[in-house]
Motif scaffolding. Sequence first.
Motif, mmCIF file in Angstrom:
data_model
loop_
_atom_site.group_PDB
_atom_site.id
_atom_site.type_symbol
_atom_site.label_atom_id
_atom_site.label_comp_id
_atom_site.label_asym_id
_atom_site.label_seq_id
_atom_site.Cartn_x
_atom_site.Cartn_y
_atom_site.Cartn_z
ATOM 1 N N LYS A 171 0.819 -1.208 0.000
ATOM 2 C CA LYS A 171 0.000 0.000 0.000
ATOM 3 C C LYS A 171 0.857 1.264 0.000
ATOM 4 O O LYS A 171 1.985 1.276 0.495
ATOM 5 N N ASN A 172 0.293 2.329 -0.574
ATOM 6 C CA ASN A 172 0.784 3.695 -0.395
ATOM 7 C C ASN A 172 2.186 3.940 -0.939
ATOM 8 O O ASN A 172 2.930 4.744 -0.377
ATOM 9 N N CYS A 173 2.535 3.297 -2.036
ATOM 10 C CA CYS A 173 3.847 3.561 -2.633
ATOM 11 C C CYS A 173 3.781 4.788 -3.543
ATOM 12 O O CYS A 173 2.739 5.111 -4.111
ATOM 13 N N TRP A 174 4.926 5.449 -3.703
ATOM 14 C CA TRP A 174 5.007 6.669 -4.502
ATOM 15 C C TRP A 174 4.826 6.381 -5.994
ATOM 16 O O TRP A 174 4.450 7.252 -6.764
ATOM 17 N N GLY A 175 5.079 5.138 -6.387
ATOM 18 C CA GLY A 175 4.898 4.735 -7.782
ATOM 19 C C GLY A 175 3.982 3.531 -7.867
ATOM 20 O O GLY A 175 2.784 3.624 -7.604
ATOM 21 N N ASP A 176 4.549 2.373 -8.227
ATOM 22 C CA ASP A 176 3.769 1.138 -8.373
ATOM 23 C C ASP A 176 3.886 0.279 -7.117
ATOM 24 O O ASP A 176 4.928 0.256 -6.468
ATOM 25 N N GLY A 177 2.831 -0.472 -6.862
ATOM 26 C CA GLY A 177 2.933 -1.459 -5.793
ATOM 27 C C GLY A 177 3.966 -2.516 -6.142
ATOM 28 O O GLY A 177 4.862 -2.804 -5.361
ATOM 29 N N ILE A 178 3.849 -3.090 -7.346
ATOM 30 C CA ILE A 178 4.802 -4.095 -7.835
ATOM 31 C C ILE A 178 5.147 -3.780 -9.283
ATOM 32 O O ILE A 178 4.253 -3.494 -10.095
ATOM 33 N N TYR A 179 6.428 -3.851 -9.602
ATOM 34 C CA TYR A 179 6.934 -3.567 -10.953
ATOM 35 C C TYR A 179 7.716 -4.786 -11.432
ATOM 36 O O TYR A 179 8.613 -5.263 -10.742
ATOM 37 N N ILE A 180 7.355 -5.287 -12.626
ATOM 38 C CA ILE A 180 8.015 -6.470 -13.185
ATOM 39 C C ILE A 180 8.549 -6.133 -14.566
ATOM 40 O O ILE A 180 7.782 -5.700 -15.433
ATOM 41 N N GLY A 181 9.839 -6.317 -14.771
ATOM 42 C CA GLY A 181 10.401 -6.026 -16.088
ATOM 43 C C GLY A 181 11.896 -6.174 -16.091
ATOM 44 O O GLY A 181 12.432 -7.227 -15.767
ATOM 45 N N GLY A 182 12.562 -5.084 -16.465
ATOM 46 C CA GLY A 182 14.010 -5.081 -16.554
ATOM 47 C C GLY A 182 14.464 -4.514 -17.879
ATOM 48 O O GLY A 182 13.655 -4.103 -18.723
ATOM 49 N N LYS A 183 15.764 -4.499 -18.095
ATOM 50 C CA LYS A 183 16.295 -4.060 -19.379
ATOM 51 C C LYS A 183 15.781 -4.973 -20.480
ATOM 52 O O LYS A 183 15.469 -4.530 -21.587
#
Length: 368
Positions: A171-183
């Motif tokens: 909860k309450n993150c400045w951007g995404d709760g969860i980010y999945i990716g990479g270069k």
Amino acid sequence: MKNLLIFLLIVNLSCAQEKFSYKDVPDTYIKKTDVTSSFNNLKNQSFEVVKILPSNYKKDGSQDYTVYIQKAINENTTVLLPNFPVLINDKGLQLKDNSNLLFDENSQLKLKATDRAGYAIINISNKKNVSIYNVKILGDRNIHLGTRGEWGMGIRVNDANNIKIYNPIVKNCWGDGIYIGGKNFSSNVNIIGGLIDNNRRNGISIIGGDNILLQDLVISNSNGANPQTGVDLEPNNQQNKKLNITLKSIITFNNVLSGLTFYLDNFKGNEISNDVQIRVTDYKDLYSKNGISYSNRKSQIKKSLQGNIMLNNIDLKYNQNPFRYLYNNSSLDNINLNVTDFKSDHKDNQGIVTELQQFSQKKIKYNK
């Protein structure tokens, strides 16, 4: 001039009416996957962080214990967090290969207020074989010290392989709760059970991934910085290479712009991409402005996309637009779209279904 003033007044009133209003997620929507057996087995062999905290440690989440937790992670395979909230600074926690991080019943990571445009409270970058159990994360959006950026993540998974995240509450993150990716992309990532709520950009962003599973999750109240979406499937460029994703029994709830977005434009490149494989089954959205949004703008320069998108048992309620085609030139290219059992409470539900069928056949949708 009088007409202009009236127009501006109408616009201002309209904006005021569209101001975001947080909605509580009903408890019955939130699921928790049963990992009791594996959790207890790991707990019995875990290193307890509380053993290396200062003797006068605090249990109210007011003291920064980042350095102690990171030391435990660096030196042990399985780590059990203290059974109370702990403060983490914006360096976050860096997880390692072949490791387990366990959250006890009352464990929570609380981010110390920062002015940084980006951070990751838990960072899994270029790692493999990592499992996190019963995650509880509280970001700093309500106490953030700056105004820049939108990249403060609860959990960041970058170019990682074989990652399992069970029952996250982020909860309450400045951007995404969860980010999945990479270069390039991450692979074999399972996120099962839990609640991703009130994050400032998206609940979950998937930039690039092969064999990504989201299951039994609620993603809600994403608001503050565009795209303000529950689940955003949005490659940065063709270098992300793969978008092989399964969403199963997902509920998106009261996200400002969209519950689920397919934003495929940036996946186009100088070569034909055959790596769009997206399966969405038993999906519900409630109260988001758009239930599902789709964008893949036709290009005279970049090569087309190929692959498959399957939408099965879709139920959309209380949306302004149950299915929205972004921009004025949304194309399937050579993606096969298969839609079965699509329903919404919109008065023109049949028209929406017909448009989807025509979109699949004609491969392109022009909006006025």
